[in-house]
Design an enzyme around this catalytic site. Structure first.
Site, mmCIF file in Angstrom:
data_model
loop_
_atom_site.group_PDB
_atom_site.id
_atom_site.type_symbol
_atom_site.label_atom_id
_atom_site.label_comp_id
_atom_site.label_asym_id
_atom_site.label_seq_id
_atom_site.Cartn_x
_atom_site.Cartn_y
_atom_site.Cartn_z
ATOM 1 N N GLY A 60 4.403 3.427 -5.460
ATOM 2 C CA GLY A 60 4.946 2.283 -6.176
ATOM 3 C C GLY A 60 3.936 1.154 -6.169
ATOM 4 N N GLN A 65 1.919 -7.579 -6.783
ATOM 5 C CA GLN A 65 0.825 -7.073 -5.962
ATOM 6 C C GLN A 65 -0.529 -7.173 -6.663
ATOM 7 O OE1 GLN A 65 3.174 -3.308 -4.890
ATOM 8 N NE2 GLN A 65 1.819 -3.611 -3.136
ATOM 9 N N CYS A 112 2.253 -0.130 2.824
ATOM 10 C CA CYS A 112 2.200 -0.924 1.601
ATOM 11 C C CYS A 112 0.751 -1.127 1.204
ATOM 12 C CB CYS A 112 2.894 -2.268 1.848
ATOM 13 S SG CYS A 112 2.890 -3.367 0.424
ATOM 14 N N LEU A 113 0.481 -1.030 -0.089
ATOM 15 C CA LEU A 113 -0.883 -1.223 -0.586
ATOM 16 C C LEU A 113 -1.368 -2.656 -0.369
ATOM 17 C CD1 LEU A 113 -0.490 0.831 -3.869
ATOM 18 C CD2 LEU A 113 -1.849 1.494 -1.858
ATOM 19 N N HIS A 155 11.842 -0.708 -1.827
ATOM 20 C CA HIS A 155 10.591 -1.328 -1.382
ATOM 21 C C HIS A 155 9.967 -2.123 -2.534
ATOM 22 C CE1 HIS A 155 6.627 -1.078 0.933
ATOM 23 N NE2 HIS A 155 6.236 -1.484 -0.272
ATOM 24 N N GLU A 156 9.945 -1.518 -3.728
ATOM 25 C CA GLU A 156 9.344 -2.187 -4.888
ATOM 26 C C GLU A 156 10.166 -3.398 -5.337
ATOM 27 O OE1 GLU A 156 6.243 -1.529 -5.786
ATOM 28 O OE2 GLU A 156 6.393 -0.091 -4.148
ATOM 29 N N HIS A 159 9.412 -6.383 -3.382
ATOM 30 C CA HIS A 159 8.212 -7.109 -3.835
ATOM 31 C C HIS A 159 8.555 -8.144 -4.901
ATOM 32 C CE1 HIS A 159 4.862 -5.459 -1.665
ATOM 33 N NE2 HIS A 159 5.188 -4.217 -1.980
#
Length: 185
Positions: A60, A65, A112-113, A155-156, A159
């Site tokens: 994701g 981000q 997480c990225l 999770h997304e 964000h």
């Protein structure tokens, strides 16, 4: 093309802001962003491309981000076969319509990225959700997701609301989850 250098990291205030709703029709740059987010996920899951561009694998990636505070995220949950993903969509203005009482967490925790450090602990989330989102053309979609795909989408959406996964981890006992939480391998 989005690379790891494009992705902002924890500490950047954009990651803690509530993202703005998108309106339809989408602007050209918003459509391009949707394409770029999904392309990153596809590239990051391709071993050769990921190695070439030094991409961390992701399932994701949300617009905040990449420093765009808008309610858009791409999700690509791979399936057993590369050309048959479990869930692959760009979600515009996603909303969770309902959620299970049952909680679930990934046994190995989440990553997480935008977070370059390992943050150990269980991240309790709803095991099942009913999700509504719009596609790039403004068409409404509703789907029921459970277990891993449901966790990824939550999770997304976090964000888009300025929340990072480690906000959900029990600070005193990171590997303690509410009673009855399913631990997914």
């Amino acid at each position: 093309m989005i690379t790891m250098d494009t992705i902002i990291r924890e500490g950047n205030p954009i990651l803690r802001a509530r993202a703005a709703q998108l309106t339809f029709p989408l602007k050209d740059d918003e459509r391009q962003l949707a394409h770029d987010l999904m392309e990153f996920l596809e590239n990051s899951q391709d071993e050769e491309i990921a190695k070439k561009y030094r991409l961390r694998a992701g399932v994701g990636l949300a617009a905040p981000q990449v420093a765009v505070s808008k309610r858009m995220t791409a999700v690509l949950v791979p399936g057993e076969e590369p050309d048959k993903p479990i869930f692959k969509h760009v979600l515009i203005n996603p909303t969770i319509l309902s959620e299970s009482v049952q909680l679930a967490a990934l046994a190995e925790g989440e990553g997480c990225l935008s977070v370059d450090r390992d943050v150990p602990g269980y991240v309790p989330r709803h095991a099942r959700i009913k999700l509504r989102w719009f596609d790039l053309d403004g068409e409404e979609h509703v789907a029921r997701l459970q277990n891993y795909p449901a966790i990824v989408v939550q999770h997304e959406i976090d964000h888009l609301n300025g929340i990072l996964f480690f906000d959900h981890i029990n600070k005193d006992n990171p590997f303690t989850a509410p009673e009855g939480t399913l631990l997914l391998e």
